[in-house]
Design a protein around this motif. Structure first.
Motif, PDB file in Angstrom:
ATOM      1  N   TYR A 489       0.952  -1.320   0.083  1.00 35.26           N
ATOM      2  CA  TYR A 489      -0.054  -0.050  -0.171  1.00 35.26           C
ATOM      3  C   TYR A 489       1.060   1.322  -0.084  1.00 35.26           C
ATOM      4  CZ  TYR A 489       0.898   0.052   5.175  1.00 35.26           C
ATOM      5  OH  TYR A 489       1.422   0.054   6.075  1.00 35.26           O
ATOM      6  N   ALA A 490       2.039   1.176   0.111  1.00 35.53           N
ATOM      7  CA  ALA A 490       3.040   2.405   0.182  1.00 35.53           C
ATOM      8  C   ALA A 490       3.982   2.129  -0.997  1.00 35.53           C
ATOM      9  CB  ALA A 490       3.666   2.636   1.431  1.00 35.53           C
ATOM     10  N   ASN A 491       4.363   3.338  -1.544  1.00 35.81           N
ATOM     11  CA  ASN A 491       5.196   3.262  -2.749  1.00 35.81           C
ATOM     12  C   ASN A 491       5.446   4.751  -3.237  1.00 35.81           C
ATOM     13  OD1 ASN A 491       3.639   3.868  -5.288  1.00 35.81           O
ATOM     14  ND2 ASN A 491       2.567   2.355  -4.488  1.00 35.81           N
ATOM     15  N   HIS A 492       6.229   5.154  -3.922  1.00 42.38           N
ATOM     16  CA  HIS A 492       6.797   6.568  -4.430  1.00 42.38           C
ATOM     17  C   HIS A 492       5.410   7.350  -4.953  1.00 42.38           C
ATOM     18  CE1 HIS A 492       6.860   4.386  -8.363  1.00 42.38           C
ATOM     19  NE2 HIS A 492       6.721   5.477  -8.801  1.00 42.38           N
ATOM     20  N   ASP A 493       4.702   6.699  -5.611  1.00 43.24           N
ATOM     21  CA  ASP A 493       3.361   7.256  -5.915  1.00 43.24           C
ATOM     22  C   ASP A 493       2.364   7.469  -5.108  1.00 43.24           C
ATOM     23  OD1 ASP A 493       3.521   8.088  -8.598  1.00 43.24           O
ATOM     24  OD2 ASP A 493       3.058   6.571  -9.729  1.00 43.24           O
ATOM     25  N   THR A 494       1.800   6.529  -4.370  1.00 44.87           N
ATOM     26  CA  THR A 494       0.830   6.824  -3.530  1.00 44.87           C
ATOM     27  C   THR A 494       1.058   7.616  -2.063  1.00 44.87           C
ATOM     28  OG1 THR A 494       1.659   4.745  -1.972  1.00 44.87           O
ATOM     29  CG2 THR A 494       0.078   4.330  -3.406  1.00 44.87           C
ATOM     30  N   ILE A 495       2.466   7.999  -1.792  1.00 47.59           N
ATOM     31  CA  ILE A 495       2.675   8.809  -0.650  1.00 47.59           C
ATOM     32  C   ILE A 495       2.632  10.119  -1.390  1.00 47.59           C
ATOM     33  CG2 ILE A 495       4.485   9.792   0.848  1.00 47.59           C
ATOM     34  CD1 ILE A 495       5.134   7.045   1.355  1.00 47.59           C
ATOM     35  N   ARG A 496       3.170  10.358  -2.337  1.00 44.59           N
ATOM     36  CA  ARG A 496       3.141  11.693  -3.250  1.00 44.59           C
ATOM     37  C   ARG A 496       1.822  11.956  -3.526  1.00 44.59           C
ATOM     38  NH1 ARG A 496       3.166  13.384  -8.715  1.00 44.59           N
ATOM     39  NH2 ARG A 496       3.116  11.156  -9.332  1.00 44.59           N
ATOM     40  N   GLY A 498      -0.681  11.275  -2.022  1.00 42.86           N
ATOM     41  CA  GLY A 498      -1.207  11.827  -0.475  1.00 42.86           C
ATOM     42  C   GLY A 498      -1.021  13.134  -0.073  1.00 42.86           C
ATOM     43  N   THR A 499       0.170  13.480  -0.473  1.00 46.63           N
ATOM     44  CA  THR A 499       0.668  14.945   0.280  1.00 46.63           C
ATOM     45  C   THR A 499       0.344  15.926  -0.766  1.00 46.63           C
ATOM     46  OG1 THR A 499       2.988  14.427  -0.805  1.00 46.63           O
ATOM     47  CG2 THR A 499       3.073  13.858   1.530  1.00 46.63           C
ATOM     48  N   GLN A 500      -0.066  15.739  -2.088  1.00 44.43           N
ATOM     49  CA  GLN A 500      -0.694  16.613  -2.874  1.00 44.43           C
ATOM     50  C   GLN A 500      -2.099  17.107  -2.464  1.00 44.43           C
ATOM     51  OE1 GLN A 500       0.100  15.011  -6.668  1.00 44.43           O
ATOM     52  NE2 GLN A 500       1.948  16.031  -7.080  1.00 44.43           N
ATOM     53  N   ALA A 501      -2.593  16.173  -1.774  1.00 43.43           N
ATOM     54  CA  ALA A 501      -4.228  16.480  -1.428  1.00 43.43           C
ATOM     55  C   ALA A 501      -4.355  17.777  -0.433  1.00 43.43           C
ATOM     56  CB  ALA A 501      -4.724  15.309  -0.881  1.00 43.43           C
ATOM     57  N   ASP A 502      -5.292  18.560  -0.663  1.00 40.95           N
ATOM     58  CA  ASP A 502      -5.912  19.327   0.223  1.00 40.95           C
ATOM     59  C   ASP A 502      -6.586  18.791   1.509  1.00 40.95           C
ATOM     60  OD1 ASP A 502      -6.778  21.367   1.804  1.00 40.95           O
ATOM     61  OD2 ASP A 502      -7.675  22.482  -0.120  1.00 40.95           O
ATOM     62  N   PRO A 552       9.547  11.687   5.030  1.00 39.70           N
ATOM     63  CA  PRO A 552       8.607  12.472   4.114  1.00 39.70           C
ATOM     64  C   PRO A 552       9.230  12.042   2.487  1.00 39.70           C
ATOM     65  CG  PRO A 552      10.160  14.020   5.440  1.00 39.70           C
ATOM     66  CD  PRO A 552      10.462  12.828   5.815  1.00 39.70           C
ATOM     67  N   TRP A 553       8.236  12.286   1.962  1.00 46.58           N
ATOM     68  CA  TRP A 553       8.694  12.177   0.451  1.00 46.58           C
ATOM     69  C   TRP A 553       7.792  12.990  -0.553  1.00 46.58           C
ATOM     70  CZ3 TRP A 553      11.652  10.118  -3.088  1.00 46.58           C
ATOM     71  CH2 TRP A 553      11.255   9.931  -4.255  1.00 46.58           C
ATOM     72  N   SER A 554       8.284  13.244  -1.630  1.00 43.57           N
ATOM     73  CA  SER A 554       7.738  14.200  -2.509  1.00 43.57           C
ATOM     74  C   SER A 554       8.195  14.154  -3.865  1.00 43.57           C
ATOM     75  CB  SER A 554       7.793  15.597  -1.795  1.00 43.57           C
ATOM     76  OG  SER A 554       7.112  16.786  -2.675  1.00 43.57           O
ATOM     77  N   PHE A 555       7.481  14.945  -4.771  1.00 45.37           N
ATOM     78  CA  PHE A 555       7.939  15.029  -6.164  1.00 45.37           C
ATOM     79  C   PHE A 555       9.409  15.791  -6.188  1.00 45.37           C
ATOM     80  CE2 PHE A 555       6.246  15.573 -10.691  1.00 45.37           C
ATOM     81  CZ  PHE A 555       7.123  15.176 -11.210  1.00 45.37           C
ATOM     82  N   ASP A 652      15.971  22.206  -1.022  1.00 48.96           N
ATOM     83  CA  ASP A 652      15.562  21.803   0.454  1.00 48.96           C
ATOM     84  C   ASP A 652      14.793  20.427   0.739  1.00 48.96           C
ATOM     85  OD1 ASP A 652      16.892  23.958   1.352  1.00 48.96           O
ATOM     86  OD2 ASP A 652      15.049  25.336   1.604  1.00 48.96           O
ATOM     87  N   LEU A 653      13.641  20.195  -0.245  1.00 46.94           N
ATOM     88  CA  LEU A 653      13.135  19.051  -0.296  1.00 46.94           C
ATOM     89  C   LEU A 653      13.853  17.639  -0.214  1.00 46.94           C
ATOM     90  CD1 LEU A 653      10.255  20.302  -0.046  1.00 46.94           C
ATOM     91  CD2 LEU A 653       9.503  18.890  -2.012  1.00 46.94           C
ATOM     92  N   ASN A 654      14.968  17.730  -1.206  1.00 47.18           N
ATOM     93  CA  ASN A 654      15.704  16.529  -1.235  1.00 47.18           C
ATOM     94  C   ASN A 654      16.688  16.393   0.024  1.00 47.18           C
ATOM     95  OD1 ASN A 654      17.330  14.841  -2.956  1.00 47.18           O
ATOM     96  ND2 ASN A 654      18.889  15.866  -2.409  1.00 47.18           N
ATOM     97  N   CYS A 655      16.926  17.528   0.686  1.00 45.93           N
ATOM     98  CA  CYS A 655      17.579  17.182   1.942  1.00 45.93           C
ATOM     99  C   CYS A 655      16.465  16.772   2.859  1.00 45.93           C
ATOM    100  CB  CYS A 655      18.157  18.489   2.373  1.00 45.93           C
ATOM    101  SG  CYS A 655      18.801  18.768   4.252  1.00 45.93           S
ATOM    102  N   TYR A 656      15.418  17.294   3.118  1.00 45.84           N
ATOM    103  CA  TYR A 656      14.324  17.031   4.024  1.00 45.84           C
ATOM    104  C   TYR A 656      13.757  15.653   3.972  1.00 45.84           C
ATOM    105  CZ  TYR A 656      10.278  17.477   6.942  1.00 45.84           C
ATOM    106  OH  TYR A 656       9.274  17.224   8.065  1.00 45.84           O
ATOM    107  N   CYS A 657      13.697  15.229   2.783  1.00 49.71           N
ATOM    108  CA  CYS A 657      13.222  13.879   2.283  1.00 49.71           C
ATOM    109  C   CYS A 657      14.365  12.715   2.739  1.00 49.71           C
ATOM    110  CB  CYS A 657      12.415  13.768   0.937  1.00 49.71           C
ATOM    111  SG  CYS A 657      11.094  14.801   0.932  1.00 49.71           S
TER     112      CYS A 657
END
Length: 781
Positions: A489-496, A498-502, A552-555, A652-657
């Motif tokens: 249920y968790a992968n590079h797409d599902t979490i990304r 998720g964090t894009q949702a308002d 954390p994970w992001s695009f 900054d995201l690359n560092c934070y993730c």
């Protein structure tokens, strides 16, 4: 002193003579594949063979190969340096769409040193001159806009250190199974660039070596090290060279252009540092390794990681994620226009039906597989389409998917085909694809193939209320068809996603945590869900390292300006889901954005949300966005400041993730439980197979505020029986497991096989109060 390299005219003519029958137009796919095997740079003893295909060669008047030979040791890891190269140039023979030459004495790169760098300079009949680089290069140490490196891949692979692994593998393979590597039991997905602090294959290899040493010596593993264990396969997100920012990513910059053979040239070199999640490829150079993932600049780092995993105390398969269904727009600057049929959702569609292009892509895959990959995961296989003139519609190129699956490689004398995994959501991009997708199309066409299950596809939201009730219809499909699906249920797409949702637009499940960050972390590292996926349901469950580490994970993408602005804006809600005020205040995080004046999290959140609305209402028009920003902000922004913000955001995201930056917060209880249930899966391989007649999974009704899943399975061979009960979401509730399962006839013969953290193990016939994310697995042998 001029380096003693020479042109070999007789060998060049002989090379051309052998090619002549193959390149006579029209070139069939069979002949194209034979040609593709010879393309690129091939060191053979004292001779080096160069062969290039480019339709533009037909209009060329002449061509020459240019070599740059390092005059001293290159320190790849140095951020910036001025290096001296000797420039050599030699004639190239043009044959219709092909250019070739054979040279003597060209130095090849290896693990210890760099070889000659090369490119082709073409003079056209119009008088125009152009540099053409090698799309089939084995090594691109300074990126896709720099000369390729002569690198002896064949010798590197002959001396691999995992021969014992292949000797044992050969016993499992036969004509009966078509020499196909069998599937794994469970799978770990990871992103190399954010899995360790240095973000290289070299450092990742060191990490796995460290874990292997501890396992051999019996030393205690730290919680973050446990997150790397208990898997029999690791899937690496794409390793191909990615697109580069036209202004920020110049890694090869000659101080002046050479004019004479033997001239010494000074080149300004920078260590490649492209930030990307891996899926923004140019197709060009896909046989090589993304140099931004290399600590030493040597492709051998990838081989060494595979060797380490293959020779672990419990050998681990290695799966490669590949992206060939589309290319970024920047690919048009690197490849002939013939490669592309037009724009696509992600950039450019590939003209995959053209025999030479088809053969080139398949050969790129074969060369990457030769490193020793056991499996291939094909990203967005539904993108392999073509337009049928007679039917006047786009059709899926299922034959190409089969051709990918049929590629064979030989390592240490063992011939094999890879375990194949397809991410296929057809009828995507149809509007109703989420409802209509069966995730069975490729399964039905290839008896060995696996597909991503609906439970792991991009649009899953376990952080919202009613998720586990509303998704039961998909879980029923997993029960029926899941044995050839990648579950989890968790992968590079599902979490990304998720964090894009308002968070204001979804009903956030507050039982998962008292902050949005806790909700997101617990939704994708949810003990009862992990118990369900690893301990009960069919398929091959996959975990994502970031989810296991509550990182954390992001695009992440710093590869252009305009599109990166849109990407940055679309990640605005990441700050709500994944960043707390305490984390933002830490000096190690968000340094660049703070340097731009964003000293509080609330200020940054407000700005990014405003930016998102500006991007939407202007259709991502930078000039219009800038006007709106200057109405919104007190200070005046310029286009340069906007570009700086986008770059700072990605850096900054690359560092934070980065997973290492959150290792100290990994839950020891969760890490121990996750490892325990993975080991249980390994000991019970029968769980992979579809439910039989008496097996079931359902939920307690009426729900009344709590979703209690319960189910029963039996291994037909051993007779082992298991019972699963868990609170998937909602209020705490007391249950008696035996009362839910009619198959439990003699409660005294059942015992707890595995339970989630913070739960007191109970007898199957005793009442137990389950809170959200708590569950048990009972077993009767």
């Amino acid at each position: 002193m001029i380096h003693p390299i020479s042109h070999n005219p007789s060998a060049t003519r002989e090379f051309a003579f052998d090619l002549k029958p193959l390149i006579q137009p029209p070139v069939s796919l069979n002949r194209a594949r034979q040609i593709a095997e010879r393309l690129g740079c091939k060191p053979k003893g004292l001779q080096t063979y160069f062969l290039f295909w480019n339709p533009d060669f037909q209009d060329a008047e002449s061509a020459e190969i240019q070599l740059y030979l390092p005059t001293r040791y290159l320190n790849f890891d140095k951020p910036e340096q001025h290096a001296s190269f000797q420039y050599r140039t030699f004639p190239v023979l043009l044959e219709d769409e092909f250019a070739l030459t054979v040279l003597n004495g060209v130095p090849s790169g290896d693990k210890e040193s760099f070889g000659a760098l090369y490119q082709v300079k073409v003079k056209f009949k119009s008088g125009r001159e152009e540099i053409i680089r090698d799309p089939m290069a084995a090594s691109l140490p300074y990126g896709v806009f720099a000369p390729a490196e002569v690198y002896d891949i064949d010798t590197m692979l002959k001396n691999r250190a995992d021969s014992t692994y292949y000797e044992q593998l050969s016993d499992e393979l036969s004509e009966e199974n078509n020499h196909r590597i069998p599937n794994s039991v469970n799978l770990l997905e990871l992103h190399v660039q954010t899995s360790t602090k240095p973000g290289t294959l070299y450092s990742l290899n060191d990490r796995f070596k460290q874990v292997a040493r501890k396992l051999r010596s019996g030393n205690e593993l730290t919680p973050d090290e446990k997150n790397l264990c208990g898997f029999d396969a690791v899937e690496l997100m794409p390793l191909d060279p990615v697109v580069q920012h036209p202004d920020n990513h110049t890694f090869w910059d000659p101080i002046h252009q050479p004019n004479e053979d033997g001239e010494e040239v000074t080149v300004r070199l920078k260590r490649p540092g492209v930030l990307n999640w891996g899926y923004d490829i140019s197709l060009f150079g896909s046989a090589a390794v993304n140099p931004s993932l290399l600590g030493t600049g040597r492709p051998s780092e990838l081989l060494e990681l595979i060797e380490t995993l293959h020779t672990s105390p419990d050998p681990v398969k290695v799966v490669l994620d590949v992206v060939y269904g589309h290319a970024d727009d920047i690919a048009t600057q690197l490849l002939p226009s013939l490669y592309f049929t037009g724009p696509s959702t992600y950039g450019r569609e590939i003209r995959i039906r053209h025999p030479m292009i088809r053969a080139v892509v398949l050969e790129m895959l074969r060369r990457k597989m030769a490193y020793g990959f056991d499996g291939i995961r094909v990203d967005a296989s539904h993108d392999f389409k073509y337009y049928d003139e007679e039917k006047e519609k786009h059709l899926y190129d299922n034959d190409f998917l089969k051709e990918m699956s049929d590629i064979t490689v030989r390592n240490c004398g063992t011939l094999y085909r890879p375990w194949m995994i397809f991410e296929d959501g057809r009828p995507w991009p149809r509007d109703d694809w989420q409802l209509a997708a069966s995730y069975l199309e490729v399964n039905n066409q290839q008896e060995h193939a696996f597909q991503w299950a609906p439970t792991i596809f991009a649009y899953n939201t376990p952080y919202s209320y009613t998720y586990w009730v509303s998704k039961m219809w998909r879980l029923k499909e997993v029960m029926k068809y899941g044995e050839r699906w990648i579950s989890g249920y968790a992968n590079h797409d599902t979490i990304r996603r998720g964090t894009q949702a308002d968070p204001n637009s979804v009903t956030v499940n507050s039982h998962l945590g008292n902050s949005l960050k806790m909700v997101m972390n617990n939704a994708y590292n949810h003990p009862s869900t992990t118990l369900l996926m690893h301990g009960f349901l069919p398929g091959v469950p996959m975990d994502f390292l970031h989810a296991l580490g509550h990182a954390p994970w992001s695009f992440i993408r710093d590869t252009d300006s305009n599109y990166a602005l849109k990407v940055t804006a679309e990640e605005a809600y990441f700050l709500d889901w994944q960043v707390t005020g305490n984390e933002f205040r830490q000096s190690r995080f968000f340094k660049r954005l703070k340097g731009m004046g964003f000293h509080s999290l609330d200020e940054l959140r407000s700005f990014t949300k405003a930016l998102l609305s500006f991007v939407k209402c202007t259709d991502n028009d930078p000039e219009q966005i800038l006007k709106l920003i200057n109405v919104y902000c007190e200070e005046t922004w310029t286009r340069e400041m906007l570009d700086e913000f986008v770059d700072a955001w990605m850096q900054d995201l690359n560092c934070y993730c980065n997973v290492d930056n959150h290792a100290e917060y990994v839950s020891s209880k969760k890490a121990a439980f996750n490892l325990e249930i993975r080991k249980y899966r390994t000991k019970n391989p029968w769980l992979r197979y579809n439910f039989r007649d008496d097996d079931f999974l359902t939920y307690a009704e009426p729900v009344h505020g709590t979703v209690i899943y319960y189910g029963y399975r039996r291994d037909p061979e051993s007779g082992k029986e298991i019972v699963f009960v868990a609170n998937m979401e909602g209020q705490p509730r007391q249950i008696v497991p035996a009362d839910l399962i009619p198959q439990v006839k003699n409660p005294n013969k059942w015992s707890v096989a595995c339970s989630t953290p913070s739960i007191t193990r109970k007898e199957i016939s005793e009442p137990i109060r389950l809170s959200i994310s708590q569950g048990l697995l009972f077993e009767r042998s």
